[in-house]
Motif scaffolding. Structure first.
Motif, PDB file in Angstrom:
ATOM      1  N   ILE A  26       0.842  -1.196   0.000  1.00 22.30           N
ATOM      2  CA  ILE A  26       0.000   0.000   0.000  1.00 22.30           C
ATOM      3  C   ILE A  26       0.878   1.247   0.000  1.00 22.30           C
ATOM      4  CG2 ILE A  26      -1.632   1.364   1.374  1.00 22.30           C
ATOM      5  CD1 ILE A  26      -2.890  -1.322   2.268  1.00 22.30           C
ATOM      6  N   GLU A  27       1.894   1.225   0.833  1.00 16.13           N
ATOM      7  CA  GLU A  27       2.812   2.368   0.930  1.00 16.13           C
ATOM      8  C   GLU A  27       3.534   2.623  -0.390  1.00 16.13           C
ATOM      9  OE1 GLU A  27       6.483   3.739   3.846  1.00 16.13           O
ATOM     10  OE2 GLU A  27       5.005   2.283   4.565  1.00 16.13           O
ATOM     11  N   THR A  30       0.740   4.163  -2.766  1.00 14.67           N
ATOM     12  CA  THR A  30       0.146   5.450  -2.380  1.00 14.67           C
ATOM     13  C   THR A  30       1.162   6.484  -1.919  1.00 14.67           C
ATOM     14  OG1 THR A  30      -0.183   4.796  -0.064  1.00 14.67           O
ATOM     15  CG2 THR A  30      -1.971   4.305  -1.634  1.00 14.67           C
ATOM     16  N   CYS A  34       1.854   3.052   5.914  1.00 16.24           N
ATOM     17  CA  CYS A  34       0.826   2.083   6.294  1.00 16.24           C
ATOM     18  C   CYS A  34       1.543   0.867   6.887  1.00 16.24           C
ATOM     19  CB  CYS A  34      -0.007   1.687   5.071  1.00 16.24           C
ATOM     20  SG  CYS A  34      -1.382   0.603   5.496  1.00 16.24           S
ATOM     21  N   TYR A  42      -7.700  -2.218  10.334  1.00 18.20           N
ATOM     22  CA  TYR A  42      -8.640  -2.297   9.222  1.00 18.20           C
ATOM     23  C   TYR A  42      -9.350  -3.647   9.231  1.00 18.20           C
ATOM     24  CZ  TYR A  42      -5.966   1.640   7.250  1.00 18.20           C
ATOM     25  OH  TYR A  42      -5.328   2.830   7.054  1.00 18.20           O
ATOM     26  N   ILE A  49     -11.318   1.715   6.494  1.00 21.58           N
ATOM     27  CA  ILE A  49     -10.338   1.700   5.407  1.00 21.58           C
ATOM     28  C   ILE A  49     -10.509   2.988   4.606  1.00 21.58           C
ATOM     29  CG2 ILE A  49      -9.643   0.509   3.295  1.00 21.58           C
ATOM     30  CD1 ILE A  49     -10.685  -2.084   4.672  1.00 21.58           C
ATOM     31  N   ASN A  52      -9.398   5.952  -0.554  1.00 21.08           N
ATOM     32  CA  ASN A  52      -8.379   5.896  -1.599  1.00 21.08           C
ATOM     33  C   ASN A  52      -7.610   4.576  -1.589  1.00 21.08           C
ATOM     34  OD1 ASN A  52      -7.195   6.924   0.878  1.00 21.08           O
ATOM     35  ND2 ASN A  52      -5.333   7.326  -0.298  1.00 21.08           N
ATOM     36  N   TYR A  53      -7.779   3.768  -0.531  1.00 18.17           N
ATOM     37  CA  TYR A  53      -7.123   2.457  -0.477  1.00 18.17           C
ATOM     38  C   TYR A  53      -7.923   1.385  -1.215  1.00 18.17           C
ATOM     39  CZ  TYR A  53      -3.682   3.872   3.099  1.00 18.17           C
ATOM     40  OH  TYR A  53      -2.647   4.455   3.785  1.00 18.17           O
ATOM     41  N   VAL A  56      -6.538   0.535  -4.528  1.00 11.30           N
ATOM     42  CA  VAL A  56      -5.180   0.033  -4.274  1.00 11.30           C
ATOM     43  C   VAL A  56      -5.245  -1.418  -3.797  1.00 11.30           C
ATOM     44  CG1 VAL A  56      -3.122   0.331  -2.831  1.00 11.30           C
ATOM     45  CG2 VAL A  56      -4.262   2.339  -3.805  1.00 11.30           C
ATOM     46  N   LEU A  57      -6.150  -1.694  -2.864  1.00 11.88           N
ATOM     47  CA  LEU A  57      -6.305  -3.062  -2.358  1.00 11.88           C
ATOM     48  C   LEU A  57      -6.776  -3.993  -3.475  1.00 11.88           C
ATOM     49  CD1 LEU A  57      -7.948  -2.224   1.080  1.00 11.88           C
ATOM     50  CD2 LEU A  57      -5.714  -3.301   0.741  1.00 11.88           C
TER      51      LEU A  57
END
Length: 161
Positions: A26-27, A30, A34, A42, A49, A52-53, A56-57
């Motif tokens: 994630i880091e 983005t 994280c 989460y 959550i 914006n994740y 990404v997830l």
């Protein structure tokens, strides 16, 4: 699995990722910090959550964002008329966890359907190529007429000036 928190836990473990691994991924995407503690919160539903994740997830897990929000049954209902690729993927993931022989048969069915669709698309491409050539030929036939009209307009303009 009914909540997004449960699904994050499910897909993280399905992808053999530790909480720290997921946080790093994630880091990387983005640029936001994280760590494993955030992932734990989460997954436990103690922290929401960030919106914006979500994409990404989905990208990390190789799923659609819909799969994070809806069960496979809900996806089936939403797409009952046109069984989308997302629905089929959700079904495959469910079958992979429960019945691999059924999964193999379903995969073969999908491959056969895809093959037929590809053949159909190839036929459509040939038709479009023929149409494109026909229009190109028609354009070539019209160009001399357009040139004559252009010369005529120039002559008319020279008379009016």
């Amino acid at each position: 699995m009914t909540t997004i928190s449960e699904k994050v836990l499910h897909f993280r473990t399905l992808n053999d990722l530790s909480q720290a691994d997921l946080g790093k991924k994630i880091e990387e995407i983005t640029g936001e910090s994280c760590d494993r503690h955030a992932i734990s919160r989460y997954e436990n539903g103690k922290r929401k959550i960030p919106v914006n994740y979500v994409p990404v997830l989905a990208r990390i897990f190789g799923i659609s964002t819909d799969e994070l929000f809806f069960s496979s049954n809900e996806l089936k209902q939403q797409h009952s008329d046109t069984r989308s690729l997302e629905v089929q993927i959700a079904e495959f993931k469910e079958l992979a966890a429960t019945n691999s022989s059924t999964l193999s048969m379903k995969a073969l069915e999908i491959i056969d359907k895809a093959k037929a669709e590809i053949q159909d698309l190839k036929g459509q491409v040939k038709t479009w190529q023929k149409d494109a050539q026909k229009y190109k030929d028609e354009l070539e036939n019209i160009k001399p007429v357009i040139k004559k009209i252009g010369k005529y307009i120039e002559q008319m303009e020279s008379f009016t000036n």
